[in-house]
Design a protein around this motif. Structure first.
Motif, PDB file in Angstrom:
ATOM      1  N   LEU A 196       0.862  -1.180   0.000  1.00  0.00           N
ATOM      2  CA  LEU A 196       0.000   0.000   0.000  1.00  0.00           C
ATOM      3  C   LEU A 196       0.900   1.232   0.000  1.00  0.00           C
ATOM      4  CD1 LEU A 196      -3.063   0.711   0.113  1.00  0.00           C
ATOM      5  CD2 LEU A 196      -2.758   1.102   2.561  1.00  0.00           C
ATOM      6  N   SER A 197       0.607   2.169  -0.879  1.00  0.00           N
ATOM      7  CA  SER A 197       1.412   3.391  -0.919  1.00  0.00           C
ATOM      8  C   SER A 197       1.103   4.272   0.282  1.00  0.00           C
ATOM      9  CB  SER A 197       1.135   4.168  -2.208  1.00  0.00           C
ATOM     10  OG  SER A 197      -0.159   4.760  -2.171  1.00  0.00           O
ATOM     11  N   GLY A 198       2.009   5.200   0.563  1.00  0.00           N
ATOM     12  CA  GLY A 198       1.776   6.133   1.668  1.00  0.00           C
ATOM     13  C   GLY A 198       0.531   6.969   1.450  1.00  0.00           C
ATOM     14  N   ALA A 199       0.329   7.431   0.219  1.00  0.00           N
ATOM     15  CA  ALA A 199      -0.831   8.266  -0.084  1.00  0.00           C
ATOM     16  C   ALA A 199      -2.138   7.491   0.058  1.00  0.00           C
ATOM     17  CB  ALA A 199      -0.706   8.832  -1.493  1.00  0.00           C
ATOM     18  N   ASP A 200      -2.162   6.242  -0.396  1.00  0.00           N
ATOM     19  CA  ASP A 200      -3.402   5.463  -0.312  1.00  0.00           C
ATOM     20  C   ASP A 200      -3.689   5.015   1.112  1.00  0.00           C
ATOM     21  OD1 ASP A 200      -4.054   5.766  -2.980  1.00  0.00           O
ATOM     22  OD2 ASP A 200      -3.004   3.948  -3.608  1.00  0.00           O
ATOM     23  N   TYR A 201      -2.643   4.761   1.905  1.00  0.00           N
ATOM     24  CA  TYR A 201      -2.874   4.494   3.317  1.00  0.00           C
ATOM     25  C   TYR A 201      -3.538   5.699   3.967  1.00  0.00           C
ATOM     26  CZ  TYR A 201      -1.966   3.797   8.308  1.00  0.00           C
ATOM     27  OH  TYR A 201      -2.107   3.686   9.672  1.00  0.00           O
ATOM     28  N   ALA A 202      -3.048   6.895   3.640  1.00  0.00           N
ATOM     29  CA  ALA A 202      -3.632   8.106   4.216  1.00  0.00           C
ATOM     30  C   ALA A 202      -5.084   8.282   3.779  1.00  0.00           C
ATOM     31  CB  ALA A 202      -2.807   9.318   3.804  1.00  0.00           C
ATOM     32  N   ILE A 203      -5.391   7.957   2.533  1.00  0.00           N
ATOM     33  CA  ILE A 203      -6.780   8.037   2.072  1.00  0.00           C
ATOM     34  C   ILE A 203      -7.657   7.115   2.907  1.00  0.00           C
ATOM     35  CG2 ILE A 203      -8.349   7.515   0.168  1.00  0.00           C
ATOM     36  CD1 ILE A 203      -6.126   8.386  -1.750  1.00  0.00           C
ATOM     37  N   ALA A 204      -7.207   5.885   3.102  1.00  0.00           N
ATOM     38  CA  ALA A 204      -7.980   4.923   3.900  1.00  0.00           C
ATOM     39  C   ALA A 204      -8.152   5.413   5.330  1.00  0.00           C
ATOM     40  CB  ALA A 204      -7.292   3.560   3.883  1.00  0.00           C
ATOM     41  N   PHE A 205      -7.084   5.940   5.910  1.00  0.00           N
ATOM     42  CA  PHE A 205      -7.113   6.423   7.292  1.00  0.00           C
ATOM     43  C   PHE A 205      -8.101   7.591   7.418  1.00  0.00           C
ATOM     44  CE2 PHE A 205      -5.714   8.233  11.242  1.00  0.00           C
ATOM     45  CZ  PHE A 205      -5.038   7.237  11.925  1.00  0.00           C
ATOM     46  N   VAL A 206      -8.020   8.538   6.499  1.00  0.00           N
ATOM     47  CA  VAL A 206      -8.892   9.717   6.566  1.00  0.00           C
ATOM     48  C   VAL A 206     -10.332   9.365   6.223  1.00  0.00           C
ATOM     49  CG1 VAL A 206      -9.304  12.022   5.606  1.00  0.00           C
ATOM     50  CG2 VAL A 206      -6.981  11.305   6.201  1.00  0.00           C
TER      51      VAL A 206
END
Length: 214
Positions: free
Chosen positions: A187-197
């Motif tokens: 999982l990319s850093g950006a997509d992890y952040a999308i999931a988290f947010v």
């Protein structure tokens, strides 16, 4: 939108989460020991400080809807379990939700199976990180039922060594490691952040461990 306070805002996961919170329209307070790395932007307040400073924690969390721990497993000042305890207290005080950037080693390799940390032979220098994440999750699970939290484990290959790209896609699981068709957990850093947010914007999991990967 909500007010989110992010501790560890300059780290790999934390900086991505701050970016995504702002993109989603949330008000963000970024807390870091070194604020030089945080670029000023609309909707963002930057506070120099540490989770070890009770006065800073009390001040920045006033009025918060969500508190985010994107802190490392251990620093010279504090371990993740101690930081989580401090932020649980803050969340209880202001009636905020607590989201914690977790670790993949706490996940199970299969439903009802052993945890990743129990089947993968990690180098000795990683044992402290593994223990810190396990203890932090235990602290969350033992917390008062009135505190709403989520512990968000990333993919096994998540990190600055595998930054990836933003795709806007991800799968969400709970306590079992997700793998793609090639047997990789990425999982990319950006997509992890999308999931988290997305979990902050539209809460679906309460007092639970969750996990995202492709």
């Amino acid at each position: 939108m909500s007010k989110a306070v992010v501790f560890g805002a300059t780290g790999y996961a934390g900086s991505h989460i701050v970016d995504e919170l702002l993109t989603a329209g949330h008000e963000v307070v970024a807390v870091a020991r070194n604020t030089d790395k945080v670029a000023p932007r609309e909707g963002l307040s930057v506070v120099q400080g540490s989770v070890t400073d009770a006065a800073v924690v009390e001040r920045v969390t006033q009025g918060a809807d969500v508190i985010v721990s994107a802190l490392p497993a251990a620093t010279d000042e504090i371990t993740l379990p101690s930081a989580v305890q401090a932020l649980l207290s803050a969340a209880a005080r202001v009636n905020a939700r607590l989201g914690v950037v977790g670790g993949a080693t706490t996940l199970r390799v299969s439903e009802g199976g052993p945890k990743v940390a129990e089947v993968v032979e990690f180098p000795a220098e990683f044992q402290g990180v593994i223990t810190a994440h396990a203890d932090a999750l235990n602290a969350l699970e033992a917390s008062d039922d009135s505190i709403d939290w989520f512990y968000f484990s990333p993919a096994a290959e998540f990190g600055p060594q595998n930054p990836g790209t933003r795709t806007g896609t991800y799968r969400v699981g709970s306590t079992v490691l997700l793998n793609d068709e090639n047997g990789s957990s990425r999982l990319s850093g950006a997509d992890y952040a999308i999931a988290f947010v997305d979990e902050i914007t539209s809460p679906k999991h309460h007092r639970a461990q969750i996990h995202a990967a492709y």
